[in-house]
Design an enzyme around this catalytic site. Structure first.
Site, PDB file in Angstrom:
ATOM      1  N   ARG A 265       0.870  -1.188   0.000  1.00 19.85           N
ATOM      2  CA  ARG A 265       0.000   0.000   0.000  1.00 19.85           C
ATOM      3  C   ARG A 265       0.898   1.226   0.000  1.00 19.85           C
ATOM      4  NH1 ARG A 265      -2.041   3.044   4.284  1.00 19.85           N
ATOM      5  NH2 ARG A 265      -4.047   4.051   3.881  1.00 19.85           N
TER       6      ARG A 265
ATOM      7  N   SER B 132     -12.586  -3.653   0.907  1.00 20.31           N
ATOM      8  CA  SER B 132     -12.830  -3.045   2.230  1.00 20.31           C
ATOM      9  C   SER B 132     -14.325  -2.953   2.477  1.00 20.31           C
ATOM     10  CB  SER B 132     -12.293  -1.616   2.274  1.00 20.31           C
ATOM     11  OG  SER B 132     -10.989  -1.571   1.820  1.00 20.31           O
TER      12      SER B 132
ATOM     13  N   LYS C 274      -3.893   6.392   9.074  1.00 13.24           N
ATOM     14  CA  LYS C 274      -4.490   7.260   8.062  1.00 13.24           C
ATOM     15  C   LYS C 274      -5.645   8.035   8.681  1.00 13.24           C
ATOM     16  CE  LYS C 274      -7.894   4.165   5.993  1.00 13.24           C
ATOM     17  NZ  LYS C 274      -8.255   3.347   4.865  1.00 13.24           N
TER      18      LYS C 274
HETATM   19  C1  LIG Z   1      -7.263  -5.704   4.439  1.00 14.28           C
HETATM   20  C2  LIG Z   1      -7.603  -4.283   4.188  1.00 14.28           C
HETATM   21  N1  LIG Z   1      -8.791  -3.828   4.588  1.00 14.28           N
HETATM   22  C3  LIG Z   1      -9.128  -2.533   4.372  1.00 14.28           C
HETATM   23  C4  LIG Z   1      -8.227  -1.689   3.737  1.00 14.28           C
HETATM   24  C5  LIG Z   1      -8.586  -0.276   3.443  1.00 14.28           C
HETATM   25  O1  LIG Z   1      -8.635  -0.088   2.069  1.00 14.28           O
HETATM   26  P1  LIG Z   1      -9.253   1.250   1.419  1.00 14.28           P
HETATM   27  O2  LIG Z   1     -10.649   1.395   1.908  1.00 14.28           O
HETATM   28  O3  LIG Z   1      -9.013   1.159  -0.027  1.00 14.28           O
HETATM   29  O4  LIG Z   1      -8.394   2.386   2.028  1.00 14.28           O
HETATM   30  P2  LIG Z   1      -6.872   2.635   1.658  1.00 14.28           P
HETATM   31  O5  LIG Z   1      -6.064   1.447   2.026  1.00 14.28           O
HETATM   32  O6  LIG Z   1      -6.840   2.886   0.209  1.00 14.28           O
HETATM   33  O7  LIG Z   1      -6.497   3.817   2.513  1.00 14.28           O
HETATM   34  C6  LIG Z   1      -6.995  -2.218   3.333  1.00 14.28           C
HETATM   35  N2  LIG Z   1      -6.071  -1.446   2.710  1.00 14.28           N
HETATM   36  N3  LIG Z   1      -6.702  -3.503   3.574  1.00 14.28           N
HETATM   37  C1  LIG Z   2      -4.988   0.968   5.869  1.00 16.48           C
HETATM   38  C2  LIG Z   2      -6.138   0.872   6.778  1.00 16.48           C
HETATM   39  N1  LIG Z   2      -7.424   0.814   6.334  1.00 16.48           N
HETATM   40  C3  LIG Z   2      -8.303   0.766   7.316  1.00 16.48           C
HETATM   41  C4  LIG Z   2      -9.763   0.732   7.114  1.00 16.48           C
HETATM   42  O1  LIG Z   2     -10.490   0.392   8.028  1.00 16.48           O
HETATM   43  O2  LIG Z   2     -10.172   1.029   6.003  1.00 16.48           O
HETATM   44  S1  LIG Z   2      -7.602   0.752   8.852  1.00 16.48           S
HETATM   45  C5  LIG Z   2      -6.057   0.823   8.161  1.00 16.48           C
HETATM   46  C6  LIG Z   2      -4.777   0.868   8.890  1.00 16.48           C
HETATM   47  C7  LIG Z   2      -4.634  -0.145  10.027  1.00 16.48           C
HETATM   48  O3  LIG Z   2      -3.435   0.179  10.569  1.00 16.48           O
HETATM   49  P1  LIG Z   2      -3.063  -0.138  12.090  1.00 16.48           P
HETATM   50  O4  LIG Z   2      -3.001  -1.623  12.156  1.00 16.48           O
HETATM   51  O5  LIG Z   2      -1.747   0.553  12.241  1.00 16.48           O
HETATM   52  O6  LIG Z   2      -4.129   0.498  12.911  1.00 16.48           O
END
Ligand SMILES: Cc1ncc(COP(=O)(O)OP(=O)(O)O)c(N)n1
Ligand SMILES: Cc1nc(C(=O)O)sc1CCOP(=O)(O)O
Length: 431
Positions: A36, A105, A134
């Protein structure tokens, strides 16, 4: 492209260039990787993705690409993960070679239904808790919300990982591994936890020698927390049942903390500013408004909330009230209820006092934590203190029955020392 064999989603690492060059986390037990990159140019993203694939495939770990189907195609990823505002999973599936993994997601049951219709292989359910990784615009689900989203799977064979939390077929994490100075060890620890939850043959802690070390560590921590209670004398706010108000206040004092047994909703905000922990015991539920307010304010201050849902299964009203409360606030510790009322409620008080101390010495200041400090150690310490004091009281000559036992117990709690805890406490860790 196209990962051969069943995909293990149990420890799902979402990462970018931070994984490179050594891929230490992979050796710690990561089972699947998502690349990512949110701010890099396409060329740089492609390079990172290629290098990640090189490392992961050495260990037969599948590599997915976040959002960018073009990058996945260009470097032969094993699949993609797409969000709700990205390319639809159905279209991604059409573009990618057969057998590619497609994840989506999801934050609502409607998202899940759409993911099933689109033929996704798995869903990411989240965010469960807040994330530092994020800016989040979605609803924080919590365990209860995640359950609601998962209900939409309705027997589908779709796999699911929790993100910003844990459970299901696996956990998807960023910071827990990538922000660690020792990513391999962090991954190993998470991997052990996840495997312990998903396999009956693996120990919760990593092995017998580690287990006995952990047991000793917990006993020493309990002794340290008792010393902290005596030094700091935290105020413990208790909304407890009328049968045990007096006993609970005396146990709190004997441990070295101060009790306050206030119940009015209008004083909960002020009390949350001065109390070190909140105990909610609904053995004799009356007006719920104070309990609802108290938990919310204490959560906002990131202090411990200990919930003792006495006889929760006994009546429909109790069961529904427990659900209402737990939808209003998050408990840091939920205390189970043995059949007895008196000593059970005192244990709740002791757990609250030790959790207040654990919170005082806690170092996890990061915003995403519900509470500072190790609540597991706080809870065990509270139980150990009462257990050791009870054993000492039970052997006293002046104890003739349950009437004389209670004052003797309060005395033994008052005379409890860190050394007595270390000498007498026993913990067995079971797989
Ligand atoms: C396993 C997994 N779940 C959720 C996310 C979040 O993806 P998304 O909604 O596309 O948000 P961004 O990653 O683009 O910020 C994920 N990356 N992985
Ligand atoms: C990349 C991302 N996506 C999310 C979602 O819910 O869409 S939460 C997330 C980051 C999770 O990171 P951590 O394990 O450091 O909290």
């Amino acid at each position: 492209m196209g990962f051969k064999g069943p995909v293990d989603y149990s420890l799902y690492l979402v990462t970018g260039r931070e994984l490179l060059p050594s891929g230490a986390a992979i050796k710690g037990g990561v089972t699947i990787v998502q690349v990512r990159e949110k701010t890099t140019d396409t060329g740089e993203f492609l390079k990172v993705a290629r290098k990640t694939k090189e490392i992961c495939h050495k260990y037969s770990i599948p590599v997915l690409i976040n959002d960018r189907v073009d990058i996945a195609l260009a470097m032969g990823a094993d699949g993609v993960h797409v969000g709700q505002s990205d390319m639809p999973a159905r279209v991604a599936r059409q573009l990618l070679p057969p057998g590619s993994i497609v994840g989506v997601s999801t934050n609502t049951p409607v998202d899940v239904t759409a993911a099933i219709a689109d033929g996704a292989d798995y869903i990411g359910v989240g965010p469960i808790w807040n994330t530092q990784t994020k800016v989040n615009h979605k609803t924080l689900l919590g365990p209860r919300g995640a359950g609601v989203v998962l209900n939409a799977l309705q027997g589908s064979s779709m796999r699911a990982v929790a993100i910003g939390g844990r459970g299901l077929d696996g956990v998807a994490v960023v910071s827990a591994i990538m922000a660690s100075r020792q990513p391999r060890e962090a991954a190993r620890e998470l991997s052990n936890i996840v495997r312990a939850y998903t396999s009956s043959s693996l120990p919760v802690f990593s092995g017998p020698s580690t287990a006995s070390l952990k047991a000793l560590g917990i006993i020493q921590a309990a002794a340290g927390l008792l010393a902290k209670i005596r030094e700091a004398g935290p105020l413990i706010h208790q909304i407890t049942n009328t049968v045990v108000v007096n006993q609970s206040a005396n146990v709190t004092l004997a441990l070295g903390a101060s009790p306050i047994m206030a119940t009015a909703a209008s004083e909960m905000e002020d009390l949350s500013k001065v109390s070190g922990a909140l105990l909610i015991n609904f053995g004799t539920i009356g007006d719920k408004s104070g309990i609802l307010e108290a938990g919310r304010w204490v959560n906002a201050r990131r202090n411990p909330v200990i919930f003792d849902p006495v006889a929760v299964g006994a009546t429909k009203y109790r069961f529904e009230t427990s659900q209402e409360l737990m939808n209003a606030w998050q408990a840091s510790v939920i205390k189970g209820n043995p059949a007895e009322i008196g000593s059970g409620c005192i244990v709740g008080t002791s757990v609250a006092v030790f959790c207040a101390a654990a919170n005082l010495v806690g170092e996890n200041d990061a915003e995403q934590y519900l509470v500072k400090g190790d609540m597991f150690v706080g809870a065990i310490s509270g139980i150990l203190a009462i257990t050791v004091a009870s054993e000492l009281a039970a052997t006293r000559e002046d104890v003739k029955g349950s009437g004389t036992f209670l004052p003797a117990l309060i005395d033994e709690i008052y005379n409890l020392t860190p050394e007595k805890i270390i000498d007498r406490a026993q913990i067995e860790l079971h797989p």
